[in-house]
Motif scaffolding. Structure first.
Motif, PDB file in Angstrom:
ATOM      1  N   ALA A 125     -16.313  -9.250  -9.458  1.00 20.86           N
ATOM      2  CA  ALA A 125     -15.691  -8.053  -9.140  1.00 20.86           C
ATOM      3  C   ALA A 125     -15.784  -7.722  -7.460  1.00 20.86           C
ATOM      4  CB  ALA A 125     -16.762  -6.969  -9.808  1.00 20.86           C
ATOM      5  N   LEU A 126     -14.694  -7.488  -7.267  1.00 26.44           N
ATOM      6  CA  LEU A 126     -14.416  -7.172  -5.974  1.00 26.44           C
ATOM      7  C   LEU A 126     -13.724  -5.768  -5.426  1.00 26.44           C
ATOM      8  CD1 LEU A 126     -14.284  -8.995  -3.039  1.00 26.44           C
ATOM      9  CD2 LEU A 126     -12.016  -9.823  -3.873  1.00 26.44           C
ATOM     10  N   ASP A 127     -14.094  -5.406  -4.589  1.00 27.39           N
ATOM     11  CA  ASP A 127     -13.683  -4.063  -4.404  1.00 27.39           C
ATOM     12  C   ASP A 127     -12.887  -4.186  -2.727  1.00 27.39           C
ATOM     13  OD1 ASP A 127     -15.003  -2.563  -1.925  1.00 27.39           O
ATOM     14  OD2 ASP A 127     -16.633  -2.513  -3.288  1.00 27.39           O
ATOM     15  N   GLY A 128     -12.131  -3.236  -2.482  1.00 31.49           N
ATOM     16  CA  GLY A 128     -11.114  -3.119  -1.553  1.00 31.49           C
ATOM     17  C   GLY A 128     -11.717  -2.512  -0.218  1.00 31.49           C
ATOM     18  N   ASN A 129     -12.936  -2.075  -0.120  1.00 28.69           N
ATOM     19  CA  ASN A 129     -13.632  -1.868   1.012  1.00 28.69           C
ATOM     20  C   ASN A 129     -13.816  -2.871   2.196  1.00 28.69           C
ATOM     21  OD1 ASN A 129     -14.546   0.948   0.887  1.00 28.69           O
ATOM     22  ND2 ASN A 129     -15.636   0.240  -0.916  1.00 28.69           N
ATOM     23  N   LEU A 130     -13.603  -4.089   1.698  1.00 24.48           N
ATOM     24  CA  LEU A 130     -13.492  -5.125   2.601  1.00 24.48           C
ATOM     25  C   LEU A 130     -12.334  -5.105   3.508  1.00 24.48           C
ATOM     26  CD1 LEU A 130     -14.693  -8.051   0.145  1.00 24.48           C
ATOM     27  CD2 LEU A 130     -16.098  -6.597   1.618  1.00 24.48           C
TER      28      LEU A 130
ATOM     29  N   TYR B 125     -11.870  -9.946 -10.516  1.00 22.12           N
ATOM     30  CA  TYR B 125     -11.518  -8.736 -10.851  1.00 22.12           C
ATOM     31  C   TYR B 125     -11.314  -7.832  -9.547  1.00 22.12           C
ATOM     32  CZ  TYR B 125     -12.718 -10.267 -15.400  1.00 22.12           C
ATOM     33  OH  TYR B 125     -13.023 -11.244 -16.598  1.00 22.12           O
ATOM     34  N   VAL B 126     -10.408  -7.142  -9.274  1.00 22.60           N
ATOM     35  CA  VAL B 126     -10.292  -6.320  -7.971  1.00 22.60           C
ATOM     36  C   VAL B 126      -9.861  -5.102  -8.032  1.00 22.60           C
ATOM     37  CG1 VAL B 126      -9.125  -6.767  -5.731  1.00 22.60           C
ATOM     38  CG2 VAL B 126      -9.341  -8.761  -7.056  1.00 22.60           C
ATOM     39  N   ALA B 127     -10.664  -4.180  -7.412  1.00 20.34           N
ATOM     40  CA  ALA B 127     -10.092  -2.815  -7.205  1.00 20.34           C
ATOM     41  C   ALA B 127      -9.830  -2.386  -5.723  1.00 20.34           C
ATOM     42  CB  ALA B 127     -11.305  -2.029  -7.741  1.00 20.34           C
ATOM     43  N   PRO B 128      -9.108  -1.445  -5.470  1.00 19.45           N
ATOM     44  CA  PRO B 128      -8.857  -0.976  -4.111  1.00 19.45           C
ATOM     45  C   PRO B 128      -9.911  -0.036  -3.316  1.00 19.45           C
ATOM     46  CG  PRO B 128      -7.519   0.297  -5.460  1.00 19.45           C
ATOM     47  CD  PRO B 128      -8.264  -0.471  -6.497  1.00 19.45           C
ATOM     48  N   ALA B 129     -10.846   0.465  -4.234  1.00 19.65           N
ATOM     49  CA  ALA B 129     -11.952   1.458  -3.562  1.00 19.65           C
ATOM     50  C   ALA B 129     -11.132   2.775  -3.472  1.00 19.65           C
ATOM     51  CB  ALA B 129     -12.463   0.915  -2.241  1.00 19.65           C
ATOM     52  N   SER B 130     -10.168   2.920  -2.968  1.00 17.90           N
ATOM     53  CA  SER B 130      -9.552   4.211  -2.896  1.00 17.90           C
ATOM     54  C   SER B 130      -7.976   4.049  -2.353  1.00 17.90           C
ATOM     55  CB  SER B 130      -9.978   5.114  -1.627  1.00 17.90           C
ATOM     56  OG  SER B 130      -9.595   4.422  -0.339  1.00 17.90           O
TER      57      SER B 130
ATOM     58  N   GLY C 128      -6.259   5.034   0.015  1.00 18.67           N
ATOM     59  CA  GLY C 128      -5.957   4.633   1.230  1.00 18.67           C
ATOM     60  C   GLY C 128      -6.131   3.241   1.570  1.00 18.67           C
ATOM     61  N   LYS C 129      -6.986   2.815   0.596  1.00 16.34           N
ATOM     62  CA  LYS C 129      -7.243   1.108   0.859  1.00 16.34           C
ATOM     63  C   LYS C 129      -6.446   0.261  -0.162  1.00 16.34           C
ATOM     64  CE  LYS C 129     -11.709   2.068   2.695  1.00 16.34           C
ATOM     65  NZ  LYS C 129     -13.150   1.791   2.773  1.00 16.34           N
ATOM     66  N   ALA C 130      -5.435   0.870  -0.875  1.00 16.01           N
ATOM     67  CA  ALA C 130      -4.541   0.188  -1.921  1.00 16.01           C
ATOM     68  C   ALA C 130      -3.819  -0.890  -1.185  1.00 16.01           C
ATOM     69  CB  ALA C 130      -3.793   1.160  -2.619  1.00 16.01           C
ATOM     70  N   GLU C 131      -3.118  -0.934  -0.198  1.00 21.77           N
ATOM     71  CA  GLU C 131      -2.187  -1.836   0.448  1.00 21.77           C
ATOM     72  C   GLU C 131      -3.060  -2.988   0.880  1.00 21.77           C
ATOM     73  OE1 GLU C 131       1.431   0.160   2.040  1.00 21.77           O
ATOM     74  OE2 GLU C 131      -0.119   1.328   2.791  1.00 21.77           O
ATOM     75  N   ARG C 132      -4.296  -3.059   0.943  1.00 20.93           N
ATOM     76  CA  ARG C 132      -5.206  -4.153   1.411  1.00 20.93           C
ATOM     77  C   ARG C 132      -5.210  -5.095   0.205  1.00 20.93           C
ATOM     78  NH1 ARG C 132     -10.753  -2.093   4.238  1.00 20.93           N
ATOM     79  NH2 ARG C 132     -10.010  -0.524   5.568  1.00 20.93           N
ATOM     80  N   LEU C 133      -4.912  -4.715  -0.954  1.00 19.51           N
ATOM     81  CA  LEU C 133      -4.955  -5.670  -2.119  1.00 19.51           C
ATOM     82  C   LEU C 133      -3.727  -6.480  -2.013  1.00 19.51           C
ATOM     83  CD1 LEU C 133      -6.638  -3.670  -4.923  1.00 19.51           C
ATOM     84  CD2 LEU C 133      -7.461  -5.004  -3.067  1.00 19.51           C
ATOM     85  N   SER C 134      -2.829  -6.429  -1.145  1.00 16.11           N
ATOM     86  CA  SER C 134      -1.366  -6.969  -1.327  1.00 16.11           C
ATOM     87  C   SER C 134      -1.524  -8.726  -1.417  1.00 16.11           C
ATOM     88  CB  SER C 134      -0.574  -6.781   0.107  1.00 16.11           C
ATOM     89  OG  SER C 134      -1.057  -7.067   1.277  1.00 16.11           O
TER      90      SER C 134
ATOM     91  N   THR D 227      -0.448 -14.165  -6.442  1.00 14.46           N
ATOM     92  CA  THR D 227      -0.801 -14.048  -7.770  1.00 14.46           C
ATOM     93  C   THR D 227      -1.995 -14.513  -8.241  1.00 14.46           C
ATOM     94  OG1 THR D 227       1.659 -14.999  -7.743  1.00 14.46           O
ATOM     95  CG2 THR D 227       0.360 -14.802  -9.880  1.00 14.46           C
ATOM     96  N   ARG D 228      -3.115 -14.015  -7.876  1.00 10.08           N
ATOM     97  CA  ARG D 228      -4.449 -14.050  -7.962  1.00 10.08           C
ATOM     98  C   ARG D 228      -5.025 -12.790  -8.536  1.00 10.08           C
ATOM     99  NH1 ARG D 228      -7.613 -18.161  -4.441  1.00 10.08           N
ATOM    100  NH2 ARG D 228      -8.897 -18.028  -5.983  1.00 10.08           N
ATOM    101  N   GLY D 229      -6.090 -13.083  -9.389  1.00  6.30           N
ATOM    102  CA  GLY D 229      -6.783 -11.580  -9.762  1.00  6.30           C
ATOM    103  C   GLY D 229      -6.300 -10.927 -10.712  1.00  6.30           C
ATOM    104  N   GLN D 230      -7.109 -10.214 -11.202  1.00  5.97           N
ATOM    105  CA  GLN D 230      -6.637  -9.060 -12.273  1.00  5.97           C
ATOM    106  C   GLN D 230      -7.001  -7.764 -11.513  1.00  5.97           C
ATOM    107  OE1 GLN D 230      -8.038  -9.360 -16.013  1.00  5.97           O
ATOM    108  NE2 GLN D 230      -8.583  -7.387 -16.335  1.00  5.97           N
ATOM    109  N   LEU D 231      -6.085  -6.935 -11.184  1.00  6.93           N
ATOM    110  CA  LEU D 231      -6.077  -5.522 -10.369  1.00  6.93           C
ATOM    111  C   LEU D 231      -6.221  -4.542 -11.185  1.00  6.93           C
ATOM    112  CD1 LEU D 231      -3.065  -6.354  -8.016  1.00  6.93           C
ATOM    113  CD2 LEU D 231      -5.549  -7.267  -7.606  1.00  6.93           C
ATOM    114  N   PHE D 232      -7.233  -3.771 -10.687  1.00  4.15           N
ATOM    115  CA  PHE D 232      -7.575  -2.291 -11.505  1.00  4.15           C
ATOM    116  C   PHE D 232      -6.958  -1.319 -10.716  1.00  4.15           C
ATOM    117  CE2 PHE D 232     -10.131  -5.281 -13.643  1.00  4.15           C
ATOM    118  CZ  PHE D 232     -10.081  -4.609 -14.895  1.00  4.15           C
ATOM    119  N   LEU D 233      -6.135  -0.196 -10.997  1.00  3.76           N
ATOM    120  CA  LEU D 233      -5.433   0.777 -10.178  1.00  3.76           C
ATOM    121  C   LEU D 233      -5.182   2.102 -10.711  1.00  3.76           C
ATOM    122  CD1 LEU D 233      -2.755  -1.799  -8.891  1.00  3.76           C
ATOM    123  CD2 LEU D 233      -4.572  -1.195  -7.182  1.00  3.76           C
ATOM    124  N   ASN D 234      -5.394   3.132 -10.016  1.00  2.00           N
ATOM    125  CA  ASN D 234      -4.521   4.449 -10.852  1.00  2.00           C
ATOM    126  C   ASN D 234      -3.174   4.286 -10.198  1.00  2.00           C
ATOM    127  OD1 ASN D 234      -4.492   5.495  -8.091  1.00  2.00           O
ATOM    128  ND2 ASN D 234      -6.552   6.587  -8.295  1.00  2.00           N
ATOM    129  N   LEU D 235      -2.350   5.198 -10.659  1.00  2.00           N
ATOM    130  CA  LEU D 235      -0.990   5.316 -10.577  1.00  2.00           C
ATOM    131  C   LEU D 235      -0.695   5.642  -8.896  1.00  2.00           C
ATOM    132  CD1 LEU D 235       1.640   5.325 -11.986  1.00  2.00           C
ATOM    133  CD2 LEU D 235       1.646   7.912 -12.221  1.00  2.00           C
TER     134      LEU D 235
END
Length: 297
Positions: A144-149, A169-174, A176-182, A188-196
């Motif tokens: 489980a990985l978060d986008g605070n990195l 499994y990847v989440a953006p943390a907020s 403001g950091k969503a685009e870090r998951l690009s 084409t790797r990982g399972q992304l968890f996002l709000n709308l």
């Protein structure tokens, strides 16, 4: 503590300072309420929920060798989390997160994760040069990985052979950091968890439903995405198609950590072997219990 963790949680491990009030708030509001300090951070919140589901998570993060860091590590150990692989810095202070919540939801929040960002790839040493794995013998369990990195480190993870066998499994943390998951979309790797909101930022669109946002991200290259939309339908999208679920109606008493609870519950459900529809419902139920103030799982 199990010597071999069931899952690795990589990202922010810090102190949450949360102010909550039963009043509706706006900019400049000064109202009575409660202020709490609890162990937090996306990676830690996910790990704590996974532990409540009976799993044995290990934390990979940066924590200072200051009094706050010592107290935080001790609290994590008491919660049943493996802190063996934390990077403890003599120079960097322990990170903090501060939020204000009212009856009308999250008013404002500031995440001070500068030490995690400064530590960079040092937090990954247990996976790149042992004891958990290496580029020659990559770790093959769930992560489980978060986008605070930083974007640089997230790109390295998305490309690194040390993570080639891991189930990410990847989440953006907020938002403001969503685009870090690009990098995870483009590779084409990982399972992304996002709000709308986060999903729309990542796919640079203004979709109004979780289904539309999930489909757009899949078209951009994402392997799998789970998109939530508050009280509205959530969607699990993959090459196998779209699966939707409706969150239960509950009285919302808190919001910070709800997304982390959703993600952890979904991971635990899939590791138990639940199918996509059942796992989505399990996660929505867990998040609803959380925001209502009920932490029983």
């Amino acid at each position: 503590m199990a010597s071999n963790p069931d899952i690795l949680c990589i990202g922010s491990v810090l102190w949450d300072v949360i102010g909550r009030s039963a009043s509706h708030m706006r900019q400049g509001s000064d109202v009575p309420g409660r202020i709490t300090r609890l162990p937090g951070g996306v990676a830690l919140n996910i790990a704590m929920t996974l532990a409540r589901f009976g799993l044995h998570p290990a934390l990979l993060s940066a924590v200072g060798r200051d009094a706050e860091g010592d107290e935080l590590v001790a609290s994590c150990a008491q919660l049943g989390l493996d802190t063996t692989h934390l990077y403890r810095s003599d120079d960097l202070p322990t990170d903090r997160y501060m939020a204000v919540e009212g009856a009308n939801g999250l008013i404002a929040a500031i995440a001070d994760a500068h030490s995690l960002e400064a530590a960079g790839s040092k937090i990954l040493r247990p996976l790149t040069s042992g004891p958990l794995g290496s580029t020659d013998a990559p770790y093959d369990g769930p992560v489980a990985l978060d986008g605070n990195l930083t974007l640089r480190l997230l790109t390295e993870i998305a490309e690194s052979p040390a993570f080639a066998a891991a189930r990410l499994y990847v989440a953006p943390a907020s938002p403001g950091k969503a685009e870090r998951l690009s990098p995870f979309v483009s590779h084409t790797r990982g399972q992304l968890f996002l709000n709308l909101e986060e999903a729309n930022l990542l796919c640079q669109a203004r979709h109004t439903t979780s289904e539309a946002a999930a489909e757009a991200l899949l078209n951009r290259g994402a392997a799998r995405v789970l998109v939530t939309n508050g009280p509205n339908a959530a969607c699990d999208g993959s090459a196998a198609g779209l699966v939707t679920g409706q969150p239960p109606e509950v009285l919302v008493t808190r919001v910070t950590g709800a997304g982390d609870t959703f993600m952890a519950a979904h991971i635990a459900a899939e590791l138990r072997g639940e199918d996509r529809a059942t796992a989505l419902d399990t996660a929505l139920q867990a998040a609803a219990h959380y925001v209502s103030g009920d932490t029983s799982l």
